[in-house]
Design an enzyme around this catalytic site. Structure first.
Site: not given
Length: 476
Positions: A237-238
């Site tokens: 994820s980010k």
RNA sequence: GGUCCCAUCGUCUAGCGGUUAGGACGCCGCCCUCUCACGGCGGAAGCAGGGGUUCAAUUCCCCUUGGGACUACCA
């Protein structure tokens, strides 16, 4: 039946590496089988879908070098077909109208959770015979007993009991279709033969299989690939850094390196580490994809990128680098042509891992005012090199021919011999004089790329610096 | 919680009953060398644990543990 595979992202953001790998595997397998690779934009959720994201997906795939066949299908355009399918299921008794409100459902789940039960729709509207004039959703009547199974291309036999699957919503109260209905209708309409997607869809597959049967449609083969994890083992994820393929493009990675890296996540071909695209297509087999999740390691991408930098065709690389500079707005403040840039790429590609780094390390070629590294200057531009450096300056000035690496070598070595110096004793001072840094490509290449006039200017400036030190004007 | 999936060096992986458990990235050392690199050579580093099955388990089965996914009128 010709194999037809698809990549079906929802346009809610950039193409991220997980999606990119899904697309790549579908593309590779489609090409491997000599079939088609199609695109479908899953935009049934009009709220979250944006045109910008659609563009970003196309651009991301294009950057990666994945081409698709036929026009991309926008799922929302097929809403009529989806409604018809829902109506058909209602008609055939495979589905029913559910009038439960969102808050009722919320409450239902709340109570189930309180009892430690699995939160799911309890089938309250399943058998009601009245048809009140209220908003309703269409729910699928999932078989209550038995089980559903399929042979996954990657994971093997997959089975789940039907009572684990609740009655999913097929059509929202506003009449729009939900994901599972739309996917089944569209995959069938597109004559998709292999559905290869992320692991996170296995549960949907069971539901979709029921829909295929209820609708009387031919089932495709399914393959679920394990997800990509971040370096801490959690789903990528980010917070793991760059997740969009564009970020990697901006960081100066090559599509070929990205493709190679992504392909090797979950798949391998013996001990082979580097693949041309044709080799990838020839060797790729979905059945050989591993079923355990893998970590996206940036270090590996770096090394792969360095390899592609060193082994790709120089002209292609130069074009890509030129595009990169342009895209990133990195100015080259010197008159130049493509062959000059090519020389820089040739000289730097052995010592850089990305275009970003290549650009950063080429500042002394790109810009005229030299940023002098104090420490390097102090160490290498000392009074003892005054004479040899001056002779170098004069030798370069005296050369009629262009300052090619080849042409410069002889006079350079003559100076070395005259002063009984080792290569490094003159190369380092010259390097600092010409680049401002103690680190650069080979000195002859630097001279050639820098060009006669700039070489002379920079050597003069360095000479002046050394003289000031010799006369004590500068602390040494 | 429930369901499903997964488990070989730190990471990506080869292995598909008998191997000194192989390769790659990263790390360490040496060589090459005008710097930095590249390249070459060498090294440290792994079968999660416990039960079975078998003459023989990294490999097959079960359990434990540990990870992950899913559990929406999102896709």
């Amino acid at each position: 039946m010709t194999p037809r595979l698809r990549f079906a992202p929802s346009p809610t953001g950039d193409l991220h590496v997980g999606g990119a790998r899904t697309a790549l595997f579908n593309w590779l397998y489609a090409r491997h089988l000599g079939g088609q690779f199609l695109l479908r934009i899953e935009d049934t959720d009009r709220e979250r879908s944006t045109e910008h994201a659609v563009r970003a997906i196309f651009d991301g795939l294009t950057w990666l070098g994945l081409d698709w066949d036929e026009e991309p299908l926008f799922q929302h355009a097929r809403e009529a077909a989806h409604r018809a399918a829902a109506a058909q299921l209602l008609q055939s008794g495979h589905a029913y109208r559910c009038y439960c409100t969102t808050s009722e459902l919320e409450q239902m789940r709340e109570e189930q959770r309180a009892h430690g039960a699995k939160p799911r729709y309890n089938g309250r509207c399943r058998h009601r015979s009245d048809a009140p004039d209220l908003p309703f959703v269409v729910r699928f009547k999932t078989p209550s007993d038995g089980s559903i199974a399929f042979d996954d291309l990657i994971k093997g036999r997959m089975v789940v009991a039907n009572d684990e699957l609740d009655d999913l919503v097929l059509q929202r109260s506003d009449g729009t279709p939900t994901y599972n209905l739309a996917v089944v209708c569209d995959d069938a309409a597109m004559r998709i033969t292999h559905v290869i997607r992320g692991d996170d869809h296995v549960n949907n597959t069971f539901r979709q299989l029921h829909l295929y049967r209820a609708l009387g449609l031919t089932e495709p083969a399914f393959g679920h690939m394990p997800l990509i994890l971040g370096d801490d083992g959690a789903k990528l994820s980010k917070r793991h850094g760059a997740t969009s393929v564009f970020e990697y493009a901006r960081l100066g990675y090559l599509p070929a390196a990205m493709r190679n890296h992504l392909a090797r996540l979950g798949w391998s071909h013996g001990d082979q580490e580097h693949f041309t695209t044709d080799e990838l297509i020839a060797a790729f087999d979905i059945h050989e994809v591993g079923s355990s999740p893998s970590v996206f390691a940036l270090q590996k991408l770096d090394s792969l990128n360095g390899w592609y930098l060193r082994n790709s065709d120089l002209d292609e690389l130069t074009d890509l680098f030129a595009k990169y500079l342009d895209r990133e707005g990195i100015a080259v403040e010197v008159d130049h042509d493509r062959s000059w840039l090519r020389q820089i790429v040739a000289a730097q590609r052995e010592r850089t891992t990305t275009f970003k780094e290549m650009a950063e390390k080429s500042g002394y070629f790109f810009r005229t005012p030299l940023e002098l590294d104090e420490e390097a200057a102090h160490k290498h531009l000392r009074p003892v090199v005054l004479e040899p450096l001056r002779e170098l300056r004069d030798a370069l000035a005296a050369l009629d021919a262009p300052l090619t690496a080849e042409a410069v070598k002889t006079p350079f070595e003559a100076i070395l011999a005259r002063h009984e110096l080792k290569m490094g004793k003159l190369a380092q001072p010259a390097r600092v004089a010409l680049t401002g840094s103690a680190i650069s490509p080979g000195i002859f290449d630097v001279i050639e790329i820098t060009g006669k006039q700039r070489c002379l200017d920079r050597l003069d400036a360095a000479l002046a610096y050394v003289e000031r030190r010799a006369t004590g004007e500068l602390a040494s």
